[in-house]
Design an enzyme around this catalytic site. Structure first.
Site, short mmCIF file in Angstrom:
data_model
loop_
_atom_site.label_atom_id
_atom_site.label_comp_id
_atom_site.label_asym_id
_atom_site.label_seq_id
_atom_site.Cartn_x
_atom_site.Cartn_y
_atom_site.Cartn_z
N GLU A 12 0.79 -1.31 -0.05
CA GLU A 12 0.12 0.03 -0.04
C GLU A 12 0.82 1.27 0.05
O GLU A 12 0.59 2.25 -0.73
CB GLU A 12 -0.82 0.15 1.26
CG GLU A 12 -2.02 -0.85 1.01
CD GLU A 12 -3.06 -0.49 -0.06
OE1 GLU A 12 -3.24 0.49 -0.44
OE2 GLU A 12 -3.74 -1.39 -0.58
N CYS B 115 -15.45 3.36 -21.53
CA CYS B 115 -16.78 3.36 -20.74
C CYS B 115 -17.77 2.07 -21.34
O CYS B 115 -18.34 1.68 -20.71
CB CYS B 115 -17.38 4.62 -21.32
SG CYS B 115 -16.71 6.24 -20.57
N CYS C 132 -17.63 -0.38 -18.89
CA CYS C 132 -17.84 -0.17 -17.28
C CYS C 132 -19.07 -0.64 -16.76
O CYS C 132 -20.04 -0.37 -17.49
CB CYS C 132 -17.76 1.40 -17.21
SG CYS C 132 -17.69 2.15 -15.61
S1 SF4 Z 1 -17.29 5.89 -14.53
FE1 SF4 Z 1 -17.26 4.28 -16.21
S2 SF4 Z 1 -18.72 5.19 -17.65
FE2 SF4 Z 1 -18.22 6.62 -16.27
S3 SF4 Z 1 -16.32 7.88 -17.13
FE3 SF4 Z 1 -15.82 6.16 -15.84
S4 SF4 Z 1 -15.25 4.71 -17.25
FE4 SF4 Z 1 -16.96 5.88 -18.17
#
Ligand code: SF4
Length: 388
Positions: free
Chosen positions: A64, A221, A224
């Site tokens: 850590e 994204c 995600c």
């Molecule tokens: S949280 Fe997920 S959807 Fe939002 S910007 Fe980050 S990667 Fe993209």
């Protein structure tokens, strides 16, 4: 602003169970749950721990602290080497500070090594701390490192908030201010999201999401698990978050460095003062070039002021640029012949003459390591030309 913050907080709390569940489910499949990547998170029998099982605090504490400001891929070989050389808190406490710094050499932010060594002196005489307060009382441990250690080792339900987590949360909520200005709010979000039954797994999942999907530039994204609830994604350009304060350009300085050689073929190195940048590391002596000054004059002046020696400044060995978090430096390194004066540590802890082949016994910062490589190459070429 306060109204907006409490509305943001309410929205996030309402979604928290769903977000938490989807994140842990994503991590089960895509997380860095691999003994080759995070060996400190596995039990001796090679299993990821069940919620009621604890892990060895020593390896996790070292990992850590190494992971503060440094990525996992960089940390991993350092951690493995460290655990071979300093496998227990007793071994760390008994080692010299130079031995510890040698293990840290190249990782940067060198005060972390000294603080680990300091903390080991305390820890070898007591049991491992079981509270946030116990950990944060140790040198070099802030709230997020303490929480990460406790959740990793004991599965304690404590939220974390490192740079990766701040970035993910700032995007999730498209927060309009720099996260550092709203620390309490970000801590409350991390706490609201935390899975109380699997805090260890949730915190690892949150870190993995920030490190592998919601990356600083070009987040992935489409991969995600939070995409459907992410306000930054919905806005079409997640790179706009986190919002930052306009940053000033980093100051730039030229540093003249002397690799001073004596008649015995030894080179002169000095150890920086403990306090300040690169505290306690060894280096070749030198200092800042003044306006209108030739670099050869800079080197001769700095060595006179800092070591009380006279040198003849010779050919350039190497010039290299190195960026720190708060300034950029260009090192211009010249070979120098020692003429007069017994070297004195007027601006350092100590000085010593060292055979070039013994330089690897001393911990040097990264820029000096490149100077050493250039010196060794130069000496090798010199020897070959004498032979031919
Ligand atoms: S949280 Fe997920 S959807 Fe939002 S910007 Fe980050 S990667 Fe993209």
């Amino acid at each position: 602003m306060r109204q907006r913050s409490s509305a943001e907080h309410r929205d996030l709390c309402a979604l928290a169970p769903e977000l938490s569940e989807s994140l842990v489910a994503w991590w089960e499949v895509h997380g860095r749950k691999d003994p080759a990547l995070k060996p400190w998170m596995f039990r001796a029998d090679g299993r990821w721990p069940a919620p009621e099982e604890a892990l060895d605090p020593y390896g996790i504490w070292i990992a850590e602290v190494m992971l503060q400001q440094t990525q996992l891929a960089v940390v991993l070989p350092y951690w493995r080497r460290w655990m071979e050389v300093l496998p227990t808190v007793e071994a760390l406490a008994a080692a010299s500070l130079d031995q510890v710094r040698l293990q840290w050499q190249g990782l940067g932010y060198y005060s972390r090594a000294r603080r680990l060594h300091d903390a080991a002196q305390t820890l070898e005489t007591q049991r491992w701390p079981r509270s946030l307060e116990g950990w944060t009382a140790l040198p070099g441990i802030g709230r997020t490192t303490a929480a990460s250690i406790l959740s990793s080792v004991f599965n304690d339900p404590l939220p974390i908030l490192d740079g990766n987590v701040k970035r993910v949360l700032a995007r999730l909520k498209a927060h309009p201010r720099p996260p550092a200005r709203d620390d309490a709010l970000f801590w409350s979000w991390s706490e609201a999201l935390l899975d109380p039954l699997r805090p260890r797994d949730f915190n690892q999942a949150l870190m993995d999401l920030g490190a592998t999907v919601c990356t600083p530039r070009q987040p992935s994204c489409t991969l995600c698990p939070w995409r459907l609830h992410c306000v930054a994604y919905a806005a079409g350009d997640p790179n706009r978050w986190p919002v930052t304060d306009a940053s000033k350009p980093l100051p730039f300085q030229v540093i003249g460095v002397g690799v001073v050689v004596n008649a015995a073929g030894e080179v002169l190195i000095d150890q920086r003062l403990e306090e300040g940048l690169l505290g306690g590391m060894w280096e070749f002596p030198g200092g800042k070039q003044e306006v209108g000054e030739a670099i050869e004059a800079t080197i001769a002046r700095e060595l006179r002021e800092e070591l009380a020696i006279e040198v003849q400044v010779g050919e350039q060995l190497i010039a290299l640029d190195h960026a720190y978090s708060h300034k950029k430096l260009r090192f211009v390194v010249h070979l120098c012949r020692w003429i007069a004066g017994e070297p004195k540590p007027l601006a350092s802890q100590q000085v010593c003459w060292v055979k070039p082949q013994s330089l690897s016994d001393y911990p040097f910062p990264a820029a000096n390591a490149r100077m050493i490589a250039a010196l060794i190459d130069h000496l090798r070429a010199d020897t070959l030309s004498q032979l031919s």
